[in-house]
Design a protein around this motif. Structure first.
Motif, PDB file in Angstrom:
ATOM      1  N   GLN A 397      12.773  11.036  34.746  1.00 50.31           N
ATOM      2  CA  GLN A 397      12.443  12.080  33.536  1.00 50.31           C
ATOM      3  C   GLN A 397      13.137  11.466  32.296  1.00 50.31           C
ATOM      4  N   TYR A 398      12.783  11.613  31.058  1.00 57.02           N
ATOM      5  CA  TYR A 398      13.132  11.279  29.829  1.00 57.02           C
ATOM      6  C   TYR A 398      14.529  12.144  29.262  1.00 57.02           C
ATOM      7  N   VAL A 399      15.358  11.320  29.003  1.00 55.26           N
ATOM      8  CA  VAL A 399      16.598  12.356  28.592  1.00 55.26           C
ATOM      9  C   VAL A 399      16.255  13.149  27.369  1.00 55.26           C
ATOM     10  N   ARG A 400      15.296  12.712  26.551  1.00 55.75           N
ATOM     11  CA  ARG A 400      15.181  13.651  25.433  1.00 55.75           C
ATOM     12  C   ARG A 400      14.575  14.928  26.084  1.00 55.75           C
ATOM     13  N   GLU A 401      14.181  15.161  27.095  1.00 54.18           N
ATOM     14  CA  GLU A 401      13.672  16.317  27.579  1.00 54.18           C
ATOM     15  C   GLU A 401      14.910  17.102  28.339  1.00 54.18           C
ATOM     16  N   LEU A 402      16.050  16.774  28.227  1.00 52.07           N
ATOM     17  CA  LEU A 402      17.059  17.442  28.937  1.00 52.07           C
ATOM     18  C   LEU A 402      17.599  18.411  27.948  1.00 52.07           C
ATOM     19  N   SER A 403      18.141  19.533  28.446  1.00 54.18           N
ATOM     20  CA  SER A 403      19.158  20.380  27.604  1.00 54.18           C
ATOM     21  C   SER A 403      20.296  19.575  27.174  1.00 54.18           C
ATOM     22  N   GLY A 404      20.880  20.097  26.051  1.00 52.19           N
ATOM     23  CA  GLY A 404      22.107  19.195  25.481  1.00 52.19           C
ATOM     24  C   GLY A 404      23.037  19.140  26.235  1.00 52.19           C
ATOM     25  N   GLY A 405      23.474  19.942  27.303  1.00 50.36           N
ATOM     26  CA  GLY A 405      24.579  19.741  28.181  1.00 50.36           C
ATOM     27  C   GLY A 405      24.030  18.742  29.153  1.00 50.36           C
TER      28      GLY A 405
END
Ligand SMILES: Nc1ncnc2c1ncn2[C@@H]1O[C@H](COP(=O)(O)OP(=O)(O)OP(=O)(O)O)[C@@H](O)[C@H]1O
Length: 499
Positions: A397-405
């Motif tokens: 999965q792309y990092v940009r799709e992760l929540s901030g934490g």
């Protein structure tokens, strides 16, 4: 028509592909209220905020604002209704001045026959900055000249410019110094007094307890409940967030200063302007050395000097074999890893996968000749993302799709994976929820046992006391104290050296 609450959401559901970010969430927020919103990383806090401010749209459910149906198409529409948000990530753009950043998209207000009146733009920007107590920022300066904190304050000035009725503060304070935090707290208090509403998203329970009239808890996209001021305790919040009692020790269980005789790194009389003045110490094998102080004491810069990212005016950083650290590449070659405080800006590639980000610093470890075996890459990424409980579909999965934490956890995973001998960790648990904080502490202990050495810069005294073998305290660029790990060492001792 409903008027009793300023914001009401009912049965909100939102999915992203396979991820259920929000499931059937209903809650109401009153006028003149500071409402906290807490939950583990990835529990849906920012997603809920994005629905209300119009950057995202629910799959189902209904929303009301001041008694009227509320379905903002975009952020502009909610801004017109005076609903604003301060986001976690950097929201300013390099290459523009402070004032240009502040009025991006609104230049026409300052234009006559197509020409922007720059003087007026700067005047208006200066006024807006002074209004929030950030008059020290020059609106004519290029934004990249500003510190991370001042850039955040520019965003605060923008968010306050149209005098919002509702302000979302999404994990903004953890990146700021106490001074910056107090400035935001003051604005929040003023807004409440004027009958306005703040939704305050934070992992810092102490600040939530201090500031909020009530706190709502999300767990895995579900609404768990709301506590009123008199019901708020940290234990209750933790139980609601995690769904069980949090037992076991958070920090190290021992009170012995324990490391090997061998010195692995020496910092010799390092000076950089007035920010870092004549600092010397040795780091030992298997040591966790805490560096503490107020945010502007010079400790973050010292950490960058040790990594070779800032060249000191005098003094040096070297290994015991004499190898000098003069640049980040010489540091990496000497197996020194650096985890910056400002992780989004400095250390993640948002448009690539979690796996690529984690293995990036470990290529030497896994490559066979010129070949990088995909399986080894995947195993390394899976292992470390798993250890840190990154909430994701998989490591592709792309990092940009992760929540901030969860983005923060990827940075931690990257440096944990690369097998460095010396780790420079600048605020390693900033923005990370309580459950995973404990996992990071356990990893630090494991690294220590393996003979790795850690310099941990921290603004949290319990963390410094709980994890360090030794603590060096700085004030105004100078070393003002050195403390050995012991049961009797207290926050009071550290504060005395910090202030
Ligand atoms: N654009 C997106 N694409 C895919 N998944 C997303 C997207 N935005 C959010 N998510 C997922 O939705 C879930 C909730 O994320 P959200 O950002 O709301 O969490 P959060 O509670 O704000 O976390 P944190 O405390 O880490 O900031 C996470 O699993 C996240 O990965």
């Amino acid at each position: 028509m409903q008027k009793e609450s300023v914001i009401k959401v009912e049965h909100i559901t939102k999915t992203f592909g396979l991820t259920k970010a929000l499931t059937d969430v209903s809650l109401e927020i009153g006028y003149g209220e500071i409402r906290g919103l807490i939950g583990e990383n990835g529990s849906g806090k920012s997603t809920l905020a994005s629905m209300i401010v119009g950057t995202g749209h629910p799959d189902s459910g209904e929303m009301w604002y001041r008694g009227e149906k509320h379905n903002p198409k975009n952020m502009l529409e909610s801004k017109e209704k005076k609903i604003n948000i301060l986001i976690q990530e950097n929201g300013t753009i390099n290459g523009l001045t402070v004032a240009e950043n502040m009025f991006l998209g609104k230049e026409s207000t300052f234009s006559k026959s197509g020409n922007v009146n720059k003087r007026r733009l700067i005047e208006e920007g200066s006024k807006a900055l002074a209004r929030i107590g950030a008059g020290h920022i020059n609106a004519a300066d290029r934004i990249e000249k500003l510190s991370f904190e001042d850039r955040k304050l520019v965003e605060v000035a923008v968010a306050m410019y149209n005098e919002p009725e509702v302000l979302f503060v999404d994990e903004t304070t953890t990146a700021l110094s106490q001074k910056g935090r107090e400035l935001i707290y003051k604005l929040m208090d003023e807004m409440r007094e004027a009958g306005k509403t703040i939704v305050f998203i934070s992992h810092d329970m102490a600040e939530l307890e201090r500031m909020c009239d009530s706190i709502s808890v999300l767990r895995d996209g579900h609404f768990v409940g709301t506590l009123q001021k008199e019901e708020i305790t940290q234990d209750t919040l933790k139980r609601m967030m995690i769904g069980r009692e949090l037992t076991g020790d958070y920090y190290r269980g021992d009170y012995e200063m324990s490391y090997q005789e061998e010195v692995v790194l020496e910092v010799d009389n390092v000076t950089w302007g007035e920010t870092v003045q004549d600092i010397s110490f040795q780091l030992h094998k298997g040591e966790i050395l805490g560096l503490g102080g107020l945010t502007e004491c010079g400790m973050h810069e010292l950490c960058k000097i040790i990594f070779g990212a800032i060249k000191p005016d005098s003094g040096s950083v070297h290994l015991t074999d004499g190898t000098k650290i003069t640049s980040p590449s010489s540091a990496i070659k000497s197996k020194i890893a650096y985890m910056p405080k400002d992780r989004d800006l400095e250390s993640l590639f948002l448009a690539t996968s979690i796996k690529d980000n984690i293995v990036m610093a470990s290529m030497d470890k896994i490559k066979k000749g010129f070949f990088i075996p995909p399986r080894a890459e995947k195993e390394l990424a899976d292992e470390h993302a798993g250890k840190l409980e990154v909430k994701m579909q998989n490591t592709s999965q792309y990092v940009r799709e992760l929540s901030g934490g969860n983005k923060q956890k990827v940075v931690v995973a990257k440096w944990m994976a690369n097998g460095s001998e010396i780790l420079l960790m600048d605020c390693p648990t900033r923005g990370i929820d309580i459950g995973v904080k404990a996992a990071i502490y356990r990893l630090m202990e494991q690294l220590k046992k393996e003979g790795k050495s850690i310099i941990m810069v921290s603004e949290e005294m319990p963390e410094l006391l709980g994890m360090s073998d030794r603590i060096i305290v700085m004030k105004d660029g100078k070393q003002t104290g050195e403390f050995e790990r012991s049961e009797v060492l207290s926050e009071h001792d550290l504060i005395h050296a910090m202030l």
